[in-house]
Design a protein around this motif. Structure first.
Motif, PDB file in Angstrom:
ATOM      1  N   ASN A  16       0.831  -1.208   0.000  1.00  0.00           N
ATOM      2  CA  ASN A  16       0.000   0.000   0.000  1.00  0.00           C
ATOM      3  C   ASN A  16       0.863   1.253   0.000  1.00  0.00           C
ATOM      4  OD1 ASN A  16      -2.297  -1.609   0.064  1.00  0.00           O
ATOM      5  ND2 ASN A  16      -2.502  -1.471   2.283  1.00  0.00           N
ATOM      6  N   TYR A  17       1.923   1.244   0.807  1.00  0.00           N
ATOM      7  CA  TYR A  17       2.826   2.391   0.845  1.00  0.00           C
ATOM      8  C   TYR A  17       3.504   2.580  -0.516  1.00  0.00           C
ATOM      9  CZ  TYR A  17       6.981   5.139   1.440  1.00  0.00           C
ATOM     10  OH  TYR A  17       7.963   6.086   1.237  1.00  0.00           O
ATOM     11  N   GLU A  55      10.536   9.758   4.115  1.00  0.00           N
ATOM     12  CA  GLU A  55       9.802   8.629   3.531  1.00  0.00           C
ATOM     13  C   GLU A  55      10.242   7.295   4.125  1.00  0.00           C
ATOM     14  OE1 GLU A  55       7.112   8.625   1.547  1.00  0.00           O
ATOM     15  OE2 GLU A  55       7.102  10.807   1.650  1.00  0.00           O
ATOM     16  N   LYS A  58       8.075   6.427   6.983  1.00  0.00           N
ATOM     17  CA  LYS A  58       6.781   5.871   6.561  1.00  0.00           C
ATOM     18  C   LYS A  58       6.945   4.420   6.108  1.00  0.00           C
ATOM     19  CE  LYS A  58       5.188  10.396   4.997  1.00  0.00           C
ATOM     20  NZ  LYS A  58       4.854  11.190   3.810  1.00  0.00           N
ATOM     21  N   PHE A  59       8.035   4.160   5.390  1.00  0.00           N
ATOM     22  CA  PHE A  59       8.321   2.804   4.931  1.00  0.00           C
ATOM     23  C   PHE A  59       8.529   1.870   6.128  1.00  0.00           C
ATOM     24  CE2 PHE A  59      11.613  -0.367   3.761  1.00  0.00           C
ATOM     25  CZ  PHE A  59      10.893  -1.095   2.834  1.00  0.00           C
ATOM     26  N   ALA A  62       5.367   0.986   7.722  1.00  0.00           N
ATOM     27  CA  ALA A  62       4.658  -0.013   6.922  1.00  0.00           C
ATOM     28  C   ALA A  62       5.260  -1.402   7.137  1.00  0.00           C
ATOM     29  CB  ALA A  62       4.691   0.370   5.443  1.00  0.00           C
TER      30      ALA A  62
END
Length: 173
Positions: A16-17, A55, A58-59, A62
């Motif tokens: 999704n990411y 980023e 965020k990764f 996830a």
């Protein structure tokens, strides 16, 4: 997790990411290296160092979410035993505490575990789970460190929220 079955891959939080970025062609698959996909994403988006670091957070979130969803929350003995058996721990520990202790002793890169779980087949009967040949067990933390450095396959401990993931991570830098 066993031989002779259909892989039950479903896209997860990492997919999704990765798939949520405009202009980046990403096809979810159990076969991909999620780290290589992240690197491709960063290049395709033209991220500078500051944006890439933002980023990465965020990764990593996830990865943590997907690891928990696939491997387990850490509150269930069966999940711990399934992981122990999947990475080749014998005899199978009979309590969560024993599982944690035995798994903590292992020197395994978490991205190998994640990829193996992404490729795994669902097996209800824990006795039928076979050790995964795709998960390399290193003899020492030094060997794991060397492998992790060579392939740049780090996961920062501060981003691990799930207890199973935290239990596998080692200080490598």
């Amino acid at each position: 997790m066993a031989s002779g079955g259909v892989t039950l891959f479903q896209p997860g939080a990492i997919d999704n990411y990765l798939g949520g970025h405009r202009g980046f062609v990403y096809e979810p698959s159990a076969e991909i290296s999620v780290l290589k996909a992240f690197k491709r994403l960063a290049i395709s988006q033209g991220w500078g160092d500051k944006k890439k670091e933002q980023e990465k957070k965020k990764f990593y979130a996830a990865v943590d979410t997907e690891f928990g969803a696939r491997v387990g929350s850490g509150f269930n003995l069966t999940e711990w035993q399934r992981l122990a058996k999947f990475i080749g721990i014998e005899p199978l520990p009979v309590t969560i505490t024993q599982c944690k202790k035995m798994i903590k002793k292992e020197n395994i890169n978490i991205y190998q575990i994640l990829k193996a779980y992404r490729k795994a087949q669902e097996v209800k009967n824990i006795d039928l789970i076979k050790p995964c040949p795709d998960i390399q067990r290193f003899k020492s933390t030094a060997e794991l460190r060397k492998y992790t450095q060579k392939h740049n396959m780090y996961f920062p401990k501060q981003w691990a929220k799930g207890s199973v993931l935290k239990g596998l991570l080692k200080e490598l830098r």
